[in-house]
Every structure is written in structure tokens, then in C-alpha cells.
Design a protein around this motif. Sequence first.
Motif, PDB file in Angstrom:
ATOM      1  N   GLY A 284       1.128  -1.037   0.056  1.00  0.00           N
ATOM      2  CA  GLY A 284       0.042   0.072   0.019  1.00  0.00           C
ATOM      3  C   GLY A 284       1.129   1.065  -0.002  1.00  0.00           C
ATOM      4  O   GLY A 284       0.794   2.287  -0.766  1.00  0.00           O
ATOM      5  N   THR A 285       1.875   1.139   1.081  1.00  0.00           N
ATOM      6  CA  THR A 285       2.908   2.297   0.953  1.00  0.00           C
ATOM      7  C   THR A 285       4.172   1.669   1.413  1.00  0.00           C
ATOM      8  O   THR A 285       4.011   0.558   2.006  1.00  0.00           O
ATOM      9  CB  THR A 285       2.506   3.466   2.115  1.00  0.00           C
ATOM     10  N   THR A 286       5.226   2.529   1.179  1.00  0.00           N
ATOM     11  CA  THR A 286       6.569   2.108   1.397  1.00  0.00           C
ATOM     12  C   THR A 286       7.422   3.303   1.891  1.00  0.00           C
ATOM     13  O   THR A 286       7.262   4.382   1.261  1.00  0.00           O
ATOM     14  CB  THR A 286       7.405   1.358   0.239  1.00  0.00           C
ATOM     15  N   PHE A 287       7.758   3.099   3.025  1.00  0.00           N
ATOM     16  CA  PHE A 287       8.962   4.003   3.598  1.00  0.00           C
ATOM     17  C   PHE A 287      10.186   3.719   3.637  1.00  0.00           C
ATOM     18  O   PHE A 287      10.479   2.550   3.838  1.00  0.00           O
ATOM     19  CB  PHE A 287       8.600   4.432   5.083  1.00  0.00           C
ATOM     20  N   LEU A 288      11.245   4.589   3.014  1.00  0.00           N
ATOM     21  CA  LEU A 288      12.369   4.416   2.981  1.00  0.00           C
ATOM     22  C   LEU A 288      13.441   5.151   3.758  1.00  0.00           C
ATOM     23  O   LEU A 288      12.952   6.541   3.736  1.00  0.00           O
ATOM     24  CB  LEU A 288      12.957   4.411   1.490  1.00  0.00           C
ATOM     25  N   LEU A 289      14.400   4.630   4.341  1.00  0.00           N
ATOM     26  CA  LEU A 289      15.379   5.501   5.230  1.00  0.00           C
ATOM     27  C   LEU A 289      16.598   5.196   4.487  1.00  0.00           C
ATOM     28  O   LEU A 289      17.146   4.066   4.223  1.00  0.00           O
ATOM     29  CB  LEU A 289      15.684   5.074   6.569  1.00  0.00           C
ATOM     30  N   GLN A 290      17.085   6.113   3.725  1.00  0.00           N
ATOM     31  CA  GLN A 290      17.965   6.084   2.496  1.00  0.00           C
ATOM     32  C   GLN A 290      19.367   6.061   3.135  1.00  0.00           C
ATOM     33  O   GLN A 290      19.572   6.823   4.076  1.00  0.00           O
ATOM     34  CB  GLN A 290      17.872   7.249   1.587  1.00  0.00           C
ATOM     35  N   ASP A 291      20.350   5.624   2.662  1.00  0.00           N
ATOM     36  CA  ASP A 291      21.880   5.543   2.995  1.00  0.00           C
ATOM     37  C   ASP A 291      22.040   7.285   3.202  1.00  0.00           C
ATOM     38  O   ASP A 291      21.631   7.979   2.428  1.00  0.00           O
ATOM     39  CB  ASP A 291      22.719   5.012   1.887  1.00  0.00           C
ATOM     40  N   ARG A 292      23.073   7.616   4.054  1.00  0.00           N
ATOM     41  CA  ARG A 292      23.015   9.082   4.043  1.00  0.00           C
ATOM     42  C   ARG A 292      24.359   9.555   3.024  1.00  0.00           C
ATOM     43  O   ARG A 292      24.517  10.801   2.843  1.00  0.00           O
ATOM     44  CB  ARG A 292      23.972   9.208   5.528  1.00  0.00           C
ATOM     45  N   GLU A 293      24.618   8.674   2.326  1.00  0.00           N
ATOM     46  CA  GLU A 293      26.273   9.216   1.469  1.00  0.00           C
ATOM     47  C   GLU A 293      25.911   8.557   0.041  1.00  0.00           C
ATOM     48  O   GLU A 293      26.286   9.230  -0.902  1.00  0.00           O
ATOM     49  CB  GLU A 293      27.319   8.921   2.093  1.00  0.00           C
ATOM     50  N   VAL A 294      25.322   7.407   0.002  1.00  0.00           N
ATOM     51  CA  VAL A 294      25.417   6.846  -1.406  1.00  0.00           C
ATOM     52  C   VAL A 294      24.008   6.804  -2.061  1.00  0.00           C
ATOM     53  O   VAL A 294      23.158   6.232  -1.373  1.00  0.00           O
ATOM     54  CB  VAL A 294      26.083   5.530  -1.527  1.00  0.00           C
ATOM     55  N   GLU A 295      24.023   7.394  -3.181  1.00  0.00           N
ATOM     56  CA  GLU A 295      22.676   7.469  -3.924  1.00  0.00           C
ATOM     57  C   GLU A 295      22.518   6.228  -4.455  1.00  0.00           C
ATOM     58  O   GLU A 295      23.350   5.370  -4.898  1.00  0.00           O
ATOM     59  CB  GLU A 295      22.538   8.322  -4.690  1.00  0.00           C
TER      60      GLU A 295
END
Length: 128
Positions: free
Chosen positions: A10-21
Motif C-alpha cells: 500500500g505504502t513504502t517508507f525508505l530510510l536512505q543511505d546518508r551518502e550513497v545514492e
Amino acid sequence: MWEAHGDASGTTFLLQDREVEGLQFLKDDQWYRAPIIPDAIVFNVGDQLEIMTNGIYKSPIHRVVTNKERERITAAFFFAPDPTSVVEPAEGLIDENRPRRYKKIVDYTANYFEFFQKGMRPIDDLKI
């Protein structure tokens, strides 16, 4: 690189890496990088929310590109209805100007993986 896809959730939450795209979104047949915004949560609409909103919110096609020189760590949290729930457009979002755009389905996630293995999206099969 992960294959391009929309999320089954339904939804997705992402906590991304702080330095690498690595996260990219497809728009108008062109790939765009999702920028890293420190301490931000990326919110993705999934296929099931697209169905429930009768297409008002779209499940974006996206992919993850690997970096050959640096590791990337991202935490993904997927939220979806119970597999026994019927997923369909909300009645209040259907009228003569905006007809029903999707059929009903039970256990969208199981159907998602069956279609994904064939290189297809189940949401496309549910369009009216």
C-alpha cells in the motif's frame, strides 16, 4: 541494478543511505535520481494504494542502481492490507466523472510476485 518495478505494498517508507545514492524513478520515459535528503523518509505509493484511490495516487516505477565502489544501506518498510482483504477502489472515489478503474482483488502481493516473475505488473491486469 534491481529491475524496474512498482511496489506491491500500500505504502513504502525508505530510510536512505546518508551518502550513497541509488534510488531512481521513471517519469516520461526518463530515469531521475532520488536525491539524498538527510534524516528524511522517502514515501512511496504502492500498487494497492493506487487501486484503493482509483488511480488518484500513482505507484511510481522505480529501480535501485548499485555503486561499484561504495556500499549502500537503505531500510525499507512495506505496509499493506491483510492478504485476505479485498483491495478495490473506495466507493467515494467513483462517480460518473471518474468511473471505476480497477477490478477487485484478494491477496494482491501473491499475485504481484506471480506476475513479476513473468515480467508483468498485476496492476495492469486489474485495469478496467
